[in-house]
Design a protein around this motif. Structure first.
Motif, PDB file in Angstrom:
ATOM      1  N   GLY A  81       0.806  -1.205   0.000  1.00 29.09           N
ATOM      2  CA  GLY A  81       0.000   0.000   0.000  1.00 29.09           C
ATOM      3  C   GLY A  81       0.844   1.262   0.000  1.00 29.09           C
ATOM      4  N   VAL A  91       1.481   2.309  -3.575  1.00 31.08           N
ATOM      5  CA  VAL A  91       0.381   3.045  -4.195  1.00 31.08           C
ATOM      6  C   VAL A  91       0.355   4.491  -3.696  1.00 31.08           C
ATOM      7  N   SER A 124      -9.998   6.594  -1.556  1.00 33.31           N
ATOM      8  CA  SER A 124     -10.087   5.134  -1.590  1.00 33.31           C
ATOM      9  C   SER A 124     -11.080   4.621  -0.562  1.00 33.31           C
ATOM     10  N   ASP A 137      -4.445  -0.846  -1.178  1.00 30.97           N
ATOM     11  CA  ASP A 137      -4.465   0.588  -0.927  1.00 30.97           C
ATOM     12  C   ASP A 137      -4.879   0.797   0.526  1.00 30.97           C
TER      13      ASP A 137
END
Length: 298
Positions: free
Chosen positions: A97, A100, A238, A250
């Motif tokens: 994550g 990202v 998100s 994410d």
């Protein structure tokens, strides 16, 4: 009677040591424990993102791996942060994550900083109608809440990392434009800029060689601090379902997935949220340290 060597030694001891501005700035940064901690945290996040496949204990957890027999496993020696609703290792997904989140930071600030800096420089240097047009448009855009425009763009476009970058960058340049405009307008009134004009230097030369170098410090501090906000903003998108699509790990979407099983499976929310906190705190501490190092206001 003292010897010549003793005299020279006494003079050297009494002569004050003159440090360069760059060395003094580095000494201020090095003497700031919070800045050093922030720098370490940022470096650790960057290294974790780059070497995620090597660091993550279960790199396959970043994909479509499903292990229902191990779903919602509590933190243990095998799964440091437990597992999620389909049995994927949460700690591994948090590490991926970070990748990202940093890609989002690079994409957003890679657009916002150059655009904002260019507009701010033009407004501060040329003045007149150029200044009124750029500052007026910037103020109008600043009046729009960033989350509102991001939600609007995110709901129209397919939720992907690229579209999330576009949604955030659409308004993020305004902060850099206003900051650089303020500094550029002040620097443009200095004597050395006027001397460059009288010497026949082109507008491009004055902007890039005389004014821009004096804006680098504030741009660097603002960019570092903004990295924390972009990570948090991207996690918010998100969380609302407008970021990257599953199964891409994410941090924001992981928190959204984990909250469905609170409070029993607390680790599904706690560790992704801890990852967001760690990354944002690191950039904030580093940004504060750079602000003290350069002695600027942003």
């Amino acid at each position: 009677m003292p010897s010549p060597d003793d005299t020279m030694r006494a003079v050297e001891e009494e002569t004050p040591v003159i440090l360069s501005a760059r060395r003094m700035a580095w000494m201020r940064f090095r003497s700031n424990p919070a800045a050093l901690i922030g720098g370490f945290m940022v470096i650790s996040v960057i290294l974790a993102a780059i070497f995620a496949p090597l660091i993550a204990p279960y790199p396959e957890a970043a994909g479509n791996t499903i292990d229902f027999a191990n779903r919602h496993a509590a933190p243990s020696a095998e799964n440091f942060a437990g597992t999620d609703k389909v049995g994927r290792d949460i700690f591994s997904r948090v590490i991926f994550g970070f990748r990202v989140s940093l890609l989002l930071v690079i994409g957003v600030l890679g657009i916002a900083v150059p655009v904002g800096a260019a507009l701010g420089l033009a407004a501060g240097y040329f003045g007149g109608r150029t200044e009124l047009l750029i500052t007026g448009f910037t103020n109008v855009m600043l009046a729009i809440p960033p989350l509102v425009i991001a939600l609007a763009v995110g709901s129209i476009l397919t939720p992907t990392l690229v579209n999330a970058m576009i949604a955030i960058a659409l308004l993020w340049w305004t902060w850099h434009a206003r900051l650089v405009y303020r500094v550029a307008k002040s620097v443009a009134a200095e004597d050395f800029v006027e001397a460059a004009r009288l010497a026949g230097a082109s507008h491009w030369h004055v902007l890039t060689r005389e004014i821009l170098p004096n804006c680098i410090a504030v741009i660097s501090v603002k960019t570092t601090l903004d990295a924390a906000f972009v990570i948090l903003f991207g996690a918010t998108l998100s969380f609302l379902g407008l970021g990257v699509r599953p199964p891409t790990p994410d941090l924001g979407s992981m928190v959204a997935d984990g909250r469905q099983f609170l409070p029993e499976m607390w680790w599904g929310v706690f560790f992704p949220a801890l990852g967001i906190f760690y990354a944002t705190l690191g950039f904030n501490l580093l940004g504060d340290g750079l602000r003290d190092m350069f002695d600027v206001e942003v």
